[in-house]
Structure formats: structure tokens, C-alpha cells
Write a protein that holds these residues in place. Sequence first.
Motif, short mmCIF file in Angstrom:
data_model
loop_
_atom_site.label_atom_id
_atom_site.label_comp_id
_atom_site.label_asym_id
_atom_site.label_seq_id
_atom_site.Cartn_x
_atom_site.Cartn_y
_atom_site.Cartn_z
N ASN A 94 25.15 32.83 32.90
CA ASN A 94 25.58 33.77 34.02
C ASN A 94 26.88 33.31 34.47
N LYS A 95 27.19 32.08 34.70
CA LYS A 95 28.64 31.62 35.12
C LYS A 95 29.58 32.26 34.22
N LEU A 147 33.70 36.55 33.17
CA LEU A 147 34.21 37.60 32.08
C LEU A 147 34.27 38.99 32.93
N ASN A 148 33.27 39.15 34.07
CA ASN A 148 33.48 40.31 34.85
C ASN A 148 34.78 40.46 35.94
N GLU A 149 34.92 39.04 36.21
CA GLU A 149 36.21 38.75 37.20
C GLU A 149 37.52 39.24 36.29
N ALA A 204 41.74 42.75 34.99
CA ALA A 204 42.44 43.53 34.14
C ALA A 204 42.74 45.08 34.38
N GLU A 205 41.60 45.48 34.89
CA GLU A 205 41.43 47.01 35.71
C GLU A 205 42.58 47.04 36.49
N SER A 217 24.42 44.85 36.06
CA SER A 217 24.81 45.90 35.89
C SER A 217 26.45 46.33 35.71
N HIS A 218 27.31 45.63 36.29
CA HIS A 218 28.73 45.82 36.41
C HIS A 218 29.31 46.08 35.03
N PRO A 219 29.31 45.22 34.05
CA PRO A 219 30.01 45.66 32.82
C PRO A 219 29.38 46.83 32.15
#
Length: 151
Positions: free
Chosen positions: A43-44, A49-51, A56-57, A80-82
Motif C-alpha cells: 500500500n505504501k 505511485l498515486n502521488e 505528473a498530472e 479507487s484513485h488510479p
Amino acid sequence: MKNFIKSIFGKREKSLQENTEFSKLPNDTQKYLIESRKLAEKNKQSYELNEKGIEAERNGEVELAIKFYEENIKCRFEGSHPYNRLAIIYRKQKRYFDEKGVLEIAIEVFNNDAYRSRQDLPTKLEKFQERLDKVNQLIKKQLEEDEKKGV
């Protein structure tokens, strides 16, 4: 007990097998703690990766963000984010088949892998399904238009 848990999940502790308190626990508890620790590490990495995808966005690097989010999906991340971000990005790019694939994976993950105790599980599944239904309509419309054009 609090210090023991901290020692298991903390950053500076020894391996679980070297922890003297850990070795005194029943085997089932040891197995559970080992799996919990692996999940916490996974999860870490997924949150990181989400951050990176979010950053990047923000910087307008959409293709890089896609890579980070796709990596999370390959790991079957249970957040759910990615899935949401990739679905949105693909929709904006009119990449409907890619969006469909992401949503199908999201539904599979949330149906099979996600914790059943998640209170938002039904809501997440419903939103993914609604979005999948919509993208299927868009795909159908696009195929009909292509057929009329003779493509």
C-alpha cells in the motif's frame, strides 16, 4: 502492546523473525502479522505511485501519470484513485476501450480483492458500473459512426 505493533510496522525495526516478542506469538498470529506487513508495504508503494501520478498530472505530463496509474492497477491496488483518474484521462482522450478495460479491472478488484468491511465498497462498485455502462454506450455509438463512414 502499542510498542510491539510499532516495532512490527515501524521503519527502524529488525525483521519479524528477529523480534523476540514476535517469536513468542502463536503461529497463526505470526502469519497474520507477516501478511499485514507485506500489505502495508504494498500500500505504501501504491500511495507513492498515486502521488507521482497526481504530481505528473499537475505538471501536464499526462502520459507519465498514465504510467504511474497503470502500474498501480497492475498491482491490483484496492484504492479507487488510479482507476478513477485513468478512466477520466482515457475518456478525455476518447480511448474508450482502454477506459472500459480499466473499469472492468476496478470492478473485479473491488468485488474480489477489496476488504469486505469497506463501508464505501457498494458505492464504489456502483460508480464503476455506471461509468462502464456509459463507456459501453460510447463504444457502441463510435462503432456505429465508423460503420456509417465505412471505416
